[in-house]
Design a protein around this motif. Structure first.
Motif, PDB file in Angstrom:
ATOM      1  N   ARG A 115       0.847  -1.192   0.000  1.00  0.00           N
ATOM      2  CA  ARG A 115       0.000   0.000   0.000  1.00  0.00           C
ATOM      3  C   ARG A 115       0.883   1.244   0.000  1.00  0.00           C
ATOM      4  O   ARG A 115       1.798   1.357   0.798  1.00  0.00           O
ATOM      5  CB  ARG A 115      -0.882   0.000   1.244  1.00  0.00           C
ATOM      6  N   TYR A 116       0.597   2.149  -0.924  1.00  0.00           N
ATOM      7  CA  TYR A 116       1.302   3.428  -0.974  1.00  0.00           C
ATOM      8  C   TYR A 116       0.309   4.561  -0.809  1.00  0.00           C
ATOM      9  O   TYR A 116      -0.851   4.446  -1.219  1.00  0.00           O
ATOM     10  CB  TYR A 116       2.014   3.612  -2.319  1.00  0.00           C
ATOM     11  N   ASP A 117       0.792   5.647  -0.222  1.00  0.00           N
ATOM     12  CA  ASP A 117       0.000   6.870  -0.143  1.00  0.00           C
ATOM     13  C   ASP A 117       0.959   8.010  -0.478  1.00  0.00           C
ATOM     14  O   ASP A 117       1.844   8.336   0.312  1.00  0.00           O
ATOM     15  CB  ASP A 117      -0.583   7.016   1.264  1.00  0.00           C
ATOM     16  N   PHE A 118       0.815   8.569  -1.668  1.00  0.00           N
ATOM     17  CA  PHE A 118       1.722   9.641  -2.117  1.00  0.00           C
ATOM     18  C   PHE A 118       1.160  11.033  -1.840  1.00  0.00           C
ATOM     19  O   PHE A 118       1.675  12.019  -2.339  1.00  0.00           O
ATOM     20  CB  PHE A 118       1.996   9.499  -3.627  1.00  0.00           C
ATOM     21  N   SER A 119       0.076  11.096  -1.081  1.00  0.00           N
ATOM     22  CA  SER A 119      -0.607  12.382  -0.958  1.00  0.00           C
ATOM     23  C   SER A 119       0.113  13.370  -0.027  1.00  0.00           C
ATOM     24  O   SER A 119      -0.168  14.560  -0.071  1.00  0.00           O
ATOM     25  CB  SER A 119      -2.047  12.175  -0.502  1.00  0.00           C
ATOM     26  N   LYS A 120       0.996  12.856   0.818  1.00  0.00           N
ATOM     27  CA  LYS A 120       1.721  13.746   1.752  1.00  0.00           C
ATOM     28  C   LYS A 120       3.144  13.242   1.912  1.00  0.00           C
ATOM     29  O   LYS A 120       3.390  12.047   1.834  1.00  0.00           O
ATOM     30  CB  LYS A 120       1.062  13.715   3.147  1.00  0.00           C
TER      31      LYS A 120
ATOM     32  N   GLY B 175       2.631  17.551  10.552  1.00  0.00           N
ATOM     33  CA  GLY B 175       4.037  17.676  10.162  1.00  0.00           C
ATOM     34  C   GLY B 175       4.337  17.235   8.742  1.00  0.00           C
ATOM     35  O   GLY B 175       5.456  17.406   8.255  1.00  0.00           O
ATOM     36  N   LEU B 176       3.343  16.652   8.047  1.00  0.00           N
ATOM     37  CA  LEU B 176       3.561  16.221   6.661  1.00  0.00           C
ATOM     38  C   LEU B 176       2.948  17.249   5.705  1.00  0.00           C
ATOM     39  O   LEU B 176       1.914  17.848   6.006  1.00  0.00           O
ATOM     40  CB  LEU B 176       2.941  14.843   6.420  1.00  0.00           C
ATOM     41  N   TYR B 177       3.611  17.427   4.547  1.00  0.00           N
ATOM     42  CA  TYR B 177       3.174  18.407   3.554  1.00  0.00           C
ATOM     43  C   TYR B 177       2.337  17.723   2.475  1.00  0.00           C
ATOM     44  O   TYR B 177       2.721  16.658   1.968  1.00  0.00           O
ATOM     45  CB  TYR B 177       4.391  19.087   2.907  1.00  0.00           C
ATOM     46  N   VAL B 178       1.220  18.339   2.117  1.00  0.00           N
ATOM     47  CA  VAL B 178       0.323  17.767   1.110  1.00  0.00           C
ATOM     48  C   VAL B 178       0.873  18.042  -0.292  1.00  0.00           C
ATOM     49  O   VAL B 178       1.275  19.163  -0.610  1.00  0.00           O
ATOM     50  CB  VAL B 178      -1.109  18.326   1.268  1.00  0.00           C
ATOM     51  N   VAL B 179       0.888  16.975  -1.120  1.00  0.00           N
ATOM     52  CA  VAL B 179       1.477  17.007  -2.459  1.00  0.00           C
ATOM     53  C   VAL B 179       0.375  17.277  -3.485  1.00  0.00           C
ATOM     54  O   VAL B 179      -0.795  17.002  -3.225  1.00  0.00           O
ATOM     55  CB  VAL B 179       2.143  15.623  -2.700  1.00  0.00           C
ATOM     56  N   CYS B 180       0.739  17.832  -4.650  1.00  0.00           N
ATOM     57  CA  CYS B 180      -0.269  18.049  -5.711  1.00  0.00           C
ATOM     58  C   CYS B 180      -0.155  16.977  -6.795  1.00  0.00           C
ATOM     59  O   CYS B 180       0.941  16.631  -7.224  1.00  0.00           O
ATOM     60  CB  CYS B 180      -0.103  19.425  -6.342  1.00  0.00           C
TER      61      CYS B 180
ATOM     62  N   ALA C  43      -5.774   7.509  -0.764  1.00  0.00           N
ATOM     63  CA  ALA C  43      -5.850   8.983  -0.852  1.00  0.00           C
ATOM     64  C   ALA C  43      -5.226   9.497  -2.142  1.00  0.00           C
ATOM     65  O   ALA C  43      -4.355  10.354  -2.153  1.00  0.00           O
ATOM     66  CB  ALA C  43      -5.163   9.627   0.362  1.00  0.00           C
ATOM     67  N   PHE C  44      -5.694   8.983  -3.259  1.00  0.00           N
ATOM     68  CA  PHE C  44      -5.097   9.273  -4.553  1.00  0.00           C
ATOM     69  C   PHE C  44      -5.670  10.562  -5.132  1.00  0.00           C
ATOM     70  O   PHE C  44      -6.885  10.706  -5.229  1.00  0.00           O
ATOM     71  CB  PHE C  44      -5.392   8.088  -5.483  1.00  0.00           C
ATOM     72  N   GLY C  45      -4.797  11.483  -5.517  1.00  0.00           N
ATOM     73  CA  GLY C  45      -5.276  12.745  -6.103  1.00  0.00           C
ATOM     74  C   GLY C  45      -5.432  13.816  -5.043  1.00  0.00           C
ATOM     75  O   GLY C  45      -5.144  13.598  -3.865  1.00  0.00           O
ATOM     76  N   ASN C  46      -5.855  14.997  -5.462  1.00  0.00           N
ATOM     77  CA  ASN C  46      -5.947  16.127  -4.523  1.00  0.00           C
ATOM     78  C   ASN C  46      -7.208  16.065  -3.682  1.00  0.00           C
ATOM     79  O   ASN C  46      -8.318  16.023  -4.210  1.00  0.00           O
ATOM     80  CB  ASN C  46      -5.927  17.440  -5.301  1.00  0.00           C
TER      81      ASN C  46
END
Ligand SMILES: [Zn+2]
Length: 589
Positions: free
Chosen positions: A41-46, A72-77, A107-110
């Protein structure tokens, strides 16, 4: 963060693991040694501050230019190169290093809100602004509109397609799973709870998700996750045991995977859900030959609506139809699209707000369509005079002989939008407009009848359409009035007089009719333990009579093992199920 040592760059092992430990690698090795498949499982959103500092252009920007932080984690676009390039490097390392059986993406996408429910709006990063301007020749709106939804849909599907290609090239046998339907090998969904979600509960959640997935994309497996926790704040507290059990039976009764979700290991602080799931897993394992490659045998189709069509529909109306069909024991398939047209044969198609123009072709060729919505279908059924937003009135039953289930009812209530239409012929039900409601001495003294139809029946080509131009199903979802159910049932039976399945089962027995390798599988789920927000053990039922369309030679029940005598008469096979505990599978050959 990774649960394995990594050299992919901008990817960091979990600080909560001892340094250098390859937890994921040992899970894969030990699981495979026991014949258990592992889906990573991956979550690239943060991701972490170090990545933000090196590549601020990869990250989500609020309208005021600020990034979004969560714990503390930054949200990615989704439109930046973290998703588009760096994630591919991270995935390549994982896929080359481990013999995974699949990958799943959370949590895929914005997103526009975080786990705590805080809204932070739409992304205004340079990539989003540039791309949105090029596509729509305008700036990113303040709130999502149709253009923006389409923009996000396309953006996420582009990344989804690249990830799919990567997985299939590196590990051709591995499955690709995501909460979206495009490019993936399986369709994921969740049966979950949220403490602030409006009531009533939707006890058909798992059936709804799996039926919809399997019949919208018949080539893909449906994996509906059975989320054991109550809500994000209480990941270690489980929902009622019988809710867990009900979802498990619903998943397999509709041809989906048997699932159970836990956070962390099976060494749990609240073991009720796990102890409920264990014997069900064991029972399904002992009978697994009946649960692989099931397909629906249903001849009635219920249309949903998908993001693909851009159509939003009233959830209450859809759920009202879902309940009406289930309580009447009509086997039905749910589809979010029209891909079935010309490929699969249905005796009747039922629609709420979304009745697409392609249905005209289906009707002309002999199909039957039932529509329950104040919104006019996308093909001509009757000429529309006007739509009123809120009509608090009645419908009068004009012909009891044609509507036998309404023998004790002359007036049915309506509340909500109503579309007035012009038709020829005599409507079976007609509008009684609002009249005085008080004080009691004046109640309805001015009540009058009209010829305005509450139901349109139209023959077209070799087929027929019935249209209720008001929200019959949404009213049923809220009020559960037997009069609405009776009207629906009689009109459904007029359109399609030949039912596939007849039974005297209680309305809270959910039945699905599946087929597999030339045999018929009738699933019965006892929902009688559900009331309000409670899920209790179901009340056992006995001697349920069932008539199945077709001639079959033998039948057996598996959960309460018994050979069931069958009798074939008038094109139906009759059998009686001596007892129903929580669930039963009747195998018919
Ligand atoms: Zn962006």
């Amino acid at each position: 963060m990774s649960y394995y040592p990594t050299n992919a760059g901008f990817h960091y092992p979990s600080p909560n693991l001892p340094a250098g430990v390859d937890l994921f690698g040992s899970v894969v090795q030990k699981a495979h040694a026991r014949g258990i498949r592992v889906v990573g499982r991956y979550d690239f959103s943060k991701t972490s501050k170090a990545v933000f500092d090196a590549h601020p252009e990869w990250f989500f920007r609020q309208a005021n230019g600020e990034p979004v932080l969560y714990n503390g984690l930054y949200v990615v676009c989704i439109n930046g190169d973290y998703y588009r390039k760096q994630a591919m490097k991270i995935l390549t390392e994982g896929l080359e290093k481990y013999e995974v059986d699949g990958l799943f993406f959370n949590a895929f996408g914005n997103q526009s809100r975080d786990y705590s429910g805080r809204e932070f709006g739409l992304c205004h990063c340079d990539s989003c602004q540039r791309k949105f301007r090029a596509l729509y020749h305008r700036e990113i709106p303040e709130k999502p509109d149709d253009d923006y939804r389409r923009f996000m849909f396309v953006s996420s599907r582009e990344v989804a397609a690249s990830i799919g290609e990567l997985i299939h090239s590196k590990r051709p046998k591995a499955g690709y799973f995501n909460y979206i339907q495009e490019s993936t090998d399986g369709i994921m969904s969740e049966s979950n709870t949220a403490v602030e979600r409006p009531l009533p509960l939707w006890p058909y959640s798992a059936s709804d998700n799996v039926n919809r997935a399997r019949n919208s994309e018949p080539g893909k497996m449906a994996v509906n996750l059975n989320m054991q926790f109550v809500d994000f704040w209480w990941r270690f507290a489980t929902v009622p045991r019988q809710e867990i059990a009900l979802r498990m039976w619903e998943n397999v009764a509709n041809g989906g995977a048997l699932t159970f979700e836990v956070n962390g290991t099976l060494d749990l602080q609240d073991r009720q859900a796990l102890e409920t799931a264990k014997p069900i897993f064991r029972w399904i394992a002992a009978n697994e030959q009946y649960y692989a490659r099931e397909e629906t045998a249903a001849k009635v189709l219920l249309l949903g609506a998908s993001s693909k069509t851009g159509h939003t529909y009233s959830q209450n109306s859809y759920r009202g139809l879902f309940r009406l069909l289930s309580e009447e024991h009509v086997p039905f398939a749910v589809s979010d699209n029209m891909d079935w047209l010309g490929k699969r044969k249905f005796d009747l198609v039922i629609a709420s707000d979304w009745a697409p123009r392609e249905l005209e072709q289906y009707v002309a060729a002999g199909g039957h369509v039932l529509i329950a919505s104040p919104q006019a279908p996308e093909f001509p059924v009757a000429s529309v005079v006007r739509t009123s937003k809120d009509v608090k009135g009645y419908f009068r039953v004009r012909d009891h002989a044609q509507l036998p289930s309404l023998k004790d009812t002359d007036l049915l209530m309506t509340n909500g939008p109503f579309t007035e239409v012009k038709t020829d012929g005599k409507p079976l039900v007609t509008l009684v407009p609002p009249s005085l409601i008080g004080p009691p001495e004046l109640v309805h003294v001015d009540m009058k009848d009209t010829d305005t139809p509450g139901l349109v029946m139209m023959k077209h080509g070799a087929g027929e359409v019935a249209w209720f131009p008001w929200d019959l199903a949404g009213l049923y979802y809220r009020e559960s009035l037997p009069a609405h159910a009776a009207l629906f049932k009689d009109v459904m039976d007029r359109l399609n007089p030949h039912r596939q399945l007849l039974t005297d089962a209680h309305p809270l027995v959910q039945m699905t009719w599946m087929k597999q390798n030339g045999r018929q599988l009738l699933h019965l789920i006892n929902m009688s333990g559900h009331s309000e927000t409670g899920y209790f053990p179901p009340v056992p039922m006995s001697n349920i009579r069932v008539r199945l369309e077709g001639s079959f030679a033998n039948a057996k029940s598996l959960r309460s093992p018994a050979h069931l005598p069958v009798k074939v008469t008038g094109g139906y096979t009759e059998l009686t199920l001596p007892q129903l505990t929580d669930y039963e599978l009747v195998v018919v050959n």
